[in-house]
Design an enzyme around this catalytic site. Structure first.
Site, PDB file in Angstrom:
ATOM      1  N   PRO A   2       8.389   0.118  -2.231  1.00 44.82           N
ATOM      2  CA  PRO A   2       8.687   1.057  -3.342  1.00 44.82           C
ATOM      3  C   PRO A   2       7.373   0.277  -4.107  1.00 44.82           C
ATOM      4  O   PRO A   2       7.974  -0.210  -4.585  1.00 44.82           O
ATOM      5  CB  PRO A   2       9.621   1.270  -2.889  1.00 44.82           C
ATOM      6  CG  PRO A   2      10.606   1.574  -2.455  1.00 44.82           C
ATOM      7  CD  PRO A   2      10.240   0.147  -2.398  1.00 44.82           C
ATOM      8  N   GLU A   3       6.351   1.461  -4.795  1.00 35.35           N
ATOM      9  CA  GLU A   3       5.354   1.178  -5.950  1.00 35.35           C
ATOM     10  C   GLU A   3       5.743   2.151  -6.899  1.00 35.35           C
ATOM     11  O   GLU A   3       7.044   2.217  -6.981  1.00 35.35           O
ATOM     12  CB  GLU A   3       3.834   0.837  -5.907  1.00 35.35           C
ATOM     13  CG  GLU A   3       4.101  -0.471  -4.078  1.00 35.35           C
ATOM     14  CD  GLU A   3       2.784  -0.435  -3.727  1.00 35.35           C
ATOM     15  OE1 GLU A   3       1.838  -0.783  -4.834  1.00 35.35           O
ATOM     16  OE2 GLU A   3       2.056  -1.068  -2.826  1.00 35.35           O
ATOM     17  N   LYS A  52       8.829  -0.903 -10.997  1.00 39.64           N
ATOM     18  CA  LYS A  52       9.817  -1.210  -9.805  1.00 39.64           C
ATOM     19  C   LYS A  52      11.169  -0.353 -10.142  1.00 39.64           C
ATOM     20  O   LYS A  52      12.065  -1.163  -8.720  1.00 39.64           O
ATOM     21  CB  LYS A  52       8.958  -1.905  -9.412  1.00 39.64           C
ATOM     22  CG  LYS A  52       7.654  -2.093  -8.257  1.00 39.64           C
ATOM     23  CD  LYS A  52       7.642  -2.967  -7.016  1.00 39.64           C
ATOM     24  CE  LYS A  52       5.826  -3.078  -7.001  1.00 39.64           C
ATOM     25  NZ  LYS A  52       5.512  -4.715  -5.968  1.00 39.64           N
ATOM     26  N   ASN A 229       1.403  -4.426  -2.986  1.00 40.56           N
ATOM     27  CA  ASN A 229       0.546  -4.108  -2.076  1.00 40.56           C
ATOM     28  C   ASN A 229      -0.548  -3.516  -2.127  1.00 40.56           C
ATOM     29  O   ASN A 229      -1.677  -3.886  -1.630  1.00 40.56           O
ATOM     30  CB  ASN A 229       1.535  -5.545  -0.547  1.00 40.56           C
ATOM     31  CG  ASN A 229       0.404  -6.038  -0.013  1.00 40.56           C
ATOM     32  OD1 ASN A 229       0.162  -7.159  -0.720  1.00 40.56           O
ATOM     33  ND2 ASN A 229       1.282  -6.082   1.393  1.00 40.56           N
ATOM     34  N   ARG A 322       2.765 -12.375   1.339  1.00 42.56           N
ATOM     35  CA  ARG A 322       2.603 -11.024   1.586  1.00 42.56           C
ATOM     36  C   ARG A 322       0.707 -11.214   2.154  1.00 42.56           C
ATOM     37  O   ARG A 322      -0.181 -11.583   1.669  1.00 42.56           O
ATOM     38  CB  ARG A 322       2.492  -9.976  -0.457  1.00 42.56           C
ATOM     39  CG  ARG A 322       3.915  -9.977  -0.467  1.00 42.56           C
ATOM     40  CD  ARG A 322       4.710  -9.471   0.420  1.00 42.56           C
ATOM     41  NE  ARG A 322       4.664  -8.015   0.538  1.00 42.56           N
ATOM     42  CZ  ARG A 322       4.793  -7.207  -0.380  1.00 42.56           C
ATOM     43  NH1 ARG A 322       4.587  -7.129  -1.448  1.00 42.56           N
ATOM     44  NH2 ARG A 322       4.280  -5.730   0.163  1.00 42.56           N
TER      45      ARG A 322
END
Length: 332
Positions: A2-3, A52, A229, A322
């Site tokens: 989750p961003e 976050k 990301n 990532r």
């Protein structure tokens, strides 16, 4: 993961449905039993998101810090009084894109990212939820209340009308006021929390003195809060910026442009519930983008596909464990 937009939406949901009410707390999984006992029967006084991370304040100066991490999510059940600024995401007030086009029917994403019932890691909702802009009354008499526990629930927060289940967080801990201040002090500026001008100056000053590649700096929560990301890849493409450029070599005006663009995309994300990063879409294209992730982004998750601008194959590579997506031509 989750961003930032998701966590702000969660905090607003708690503000509408839990703040000002006594809250029951339990840990069905058992891993947060002591903390839940400390919270139970206290009134929730504040819900705050920074990047976050989310901080819930209860009476007695007790705070709950939650970091969803890669797999965490909050599932809401019962009466949901949706915040007007995010009601567009569940279709009750229509959905408005960047050009102001109002879409009267709800747009549902089968992957679950646009779900009010499960906010966090994308997943299908496991509980029944009644949603509206203004919902009153208790759950239907034929519904079990509280709802049955499904899966590994670290923490359940419960009012007379609303239930929130936390699953799979990276962090779920009680903090003192001083510990909350220290946690927030470690985070970079958040456009929805910090003064925009001051946040911009902090961001610019930090990036411009770092030899670290900009593609890594944008993911560093001590540099700027909330970018993950997806937003990282999209912000860099929108700026036509090579992700390997050292921060100190990025022109100051470009760094400032990144901050302004992040501010805009974050606001869109909070309002729509989607990481919408493409501009100037007509209503049909906007509807497709809201319903399907493949039509929502410039480069993210498009490895090997042609760039939407120049046709060059999008590259994917590993960056700090990532996946980093970028166009080697537009971002040369």
């Amino acid at each position: 993961m989750p961003e930032g937009h998701s966590v702000h939406r969660i905090a607003r949901q708690f503000a509408k449905n839990f703040v000002g009410r006594p809250v029951g707390a339990s840990s069905p999984q058992g891993r947060f039993a002591e903390g839940a006992a400390m919270l139970s029967s206290r009134e929730m006084l504040e819900a705050r998101a920074v990047g976050k991370q989310m901080f819930l304040r209860f009476d007695g100066d007790v705070w709950l810090r939650v970091h969803l991490g890669m797999y965490g999510a909050w599932d809401f059940a019962g009466v949901i009084d949706a915040d007007a600024t995010i009601a567009a995401a569940n279709g009750r007030m229509g959905q408005t894109n960047q050009r102001g086009t109002v879409l009267d029917e709800p747009i549902l994403d089968a992957a679950g990212e646009n779900s009010l019932t499960s906010i966090g890691a994308p997943r299908r909702a496991r509980v029944h939820v009644r949603m509206s802009e203004q919902t009153t009354g208790l759950p239907d008499e034929d519904e079990q209340w509280p709802p049955p526990v499904v899966g590994q629930v670290r923490l359940r927060l419960l009012t007379e009308e609303t239930c929130a289940d936390l699953r799979g967080p990276t962090a779920c801990e009680l903090q003192s006021p001083d510990e909350v201040v220290a946690s927030i002090a470690k985070l970079g500026p958040d456009p929805l929390v910090d003064d925009l001008a001051e946040g911009e100056e902090r961001f610019v000053a930090t990036v411009r003195r770092k030899p670290t590649p900009i593609g890594l700096l944008l993911m560093d929560q001590a540099v700027v809060s909330g970018i993950g990301n997806v937003y990282r890849a999209e912000l860099l493409f929108r700026a036509r910026l090579n992700p390997h450029t050292p921060g100190r070599d990025v022109p100051e005006e470009t760094v400032r442009s990144l901050w302004h663009d992040w501010t805009r995309l974050l606001e869109i994300g909070v309002q729509t519930g989607q990481m919408m990063t493409m501009d100037d879409l007509d209503p049909d294209a906007y509807r497709r983008a809201m319903a399907h992730r493949d039509d929502r982004h410039w480069v993210y998750h498009r490895a090997g596909l042609p760039c939407r601008v120049c046709g060059t194959a999008i590259v994917v590579e590993e960056a700090a464990s990532r996946k980093l997506y970028w166009c080697p031509n537009c971002q040369a």
